[in-house]
Design an enzyme around this catalytic site. Structure first.
Site, PDB file in Angstrom:
ATOM      1  N   HIS A 113     -16.220  10.453  57.115  1.00 36.52           N
ATOM      2  CA  HIS A 113     -15.144  11.102  56.377  1.00 36.52           C
ATOM      3  C   HIS A 113     -14.829  10.286  55.135  1.00 36.52           C
ATOM      4  CE1 HIS A 113     -14.565  13.405  60.073  1.00 36.52           C
ATOM      5  NE2 HIS A 113     -13.838  14.241  59.366  1.00 36.52           N
ATOM      6  N   LYS A 167      -9.202   8.690  55.190  1.00 32.31           N
ATOM      7  CA  LYS A 167      -8.889   9.175  56.535  1.00 32.31           C
ATOM      8  C   LYS A 167      -8.467   8.006  57.409  1.00 32.31           C
ATOM      9  CE  LYS A 167     -10.625  11.951  60.400  1.00 32.31           C
ATOM     10  NZ  LYS A 167      -9.412  12.791  60.457  1.00 32.31           N
TER      11      LYS A 167
END
Length: 251
Positions: free
Chosen positions: A135, A139
């Site tokens: 990600h 995140k």
């Protein structure tokens, strides 16, 4: 306002997903955006809305969801970090609140949901399984909620099929990732990435890979719409976009 139009408060509205959900709500003819809630919002803000959408942080999410349920709101959760233990606690809460309805969606992408379903189907046939998820650098949580859910579903599928636990050699070494349901999960946080998940299955003389790449937030729009429409009449606890769309064979 028409009685058929439901008001929606979005907690976590300043984040990437929260901003997108606000756009989807504002453009949908059957919903109105009643409140954009942030970490600075007072607990009572958004209380008058019919639906509360929670896309905050793993630490904040349980309290926000419980508060919304106890004041009679339908709740849609897109926050990561809801492990099997947390879901069990949430299920008890839902059963204690008459008429409560919660839909929890680890990932709003149709492709991601299909990838998890395919991984669940393949899981009983391979004793060697690992998950790699990536990600964007911002995140906070790892592993991602999607990766945790995928690993838990694969472990459950193997157990239901009577398969032995997954082989995870040297699991005590930190570089081997975090074990979820006995399956090693590895998390990457990289600039330039939106979201990726890869499940690798190893067998005698072969490797099967199930991979999904999210290229932009546009991939979440159809799932957000479907979840919003479903939560209006939701009762009990529903986990996963697949349950809403009728994908897969789970009861």
């Amino acid at each position: 306002m028409s009685e058929s139009v439901r008001s929606v408060a979005v907690a976590g509205a300043s984040g990437r997903l929260g901003s997108l959900i606000c756009e989807v709500v504002a453009e949908h003819p059957e919903f109105s955006l009643a409140a954009r809630l942030t970490s600075r919002s007072a607990p009572e803000e958004g209380a008058a809305a019919d639906i509360l959408v929670d896309v905050t942080t793993p630490d904040a999410s349980p309290a926000i969801v419980e508060r919304a349920l106890r004041r009679g709101q339908r709740v849609l959760v897109g926050t990561s970090g809801w492990s099997a233990d947390r879901l069990a606690t949430l299920e008890r809460l839902v059963s204690d609140v008459p008429g409560a309805g919660v839909i929890l969606v680890p990932n709003f992408s149709l492709g991601s949901v299909l990838g998890t379903t395919l991984a669940e189907i393949a899981a009983p046939y391979f004793s060697s399984i690992e998950v790699i998820e990536a990600h964007h650098a911002g995140k906070i949580d790892s592993p991602s909620g999607t990766a945790v859910r995928t690993a838990e579903l694969m472990a459950a599928a193997r157990e239901a099929a009577g398969a032995a636990p997954v082989t995870a050699p040297f699991a005590e070494q930190r570089a081997r990732g975090e074990l979820v349901g006995g399956i090693a999960v590895h998390s990457l946080r990289l600039s330039g990435v939106v979201a990726q998940q890869e499940v690798r299955f190893g067998g005698a003389g072969e490797v099967l890979t199930v991979r999904h790449d999210t290229l932009s937030g546009e991939s979440y729009v159809a799932g957000i719409r479907a979840a919003l429409e479903a939560v209006r009449g939701a009762t009990g606890l529903t986990v996963g976009l697949d349950r809403i769309l009728g994908i897969g064979g789970r009861a």
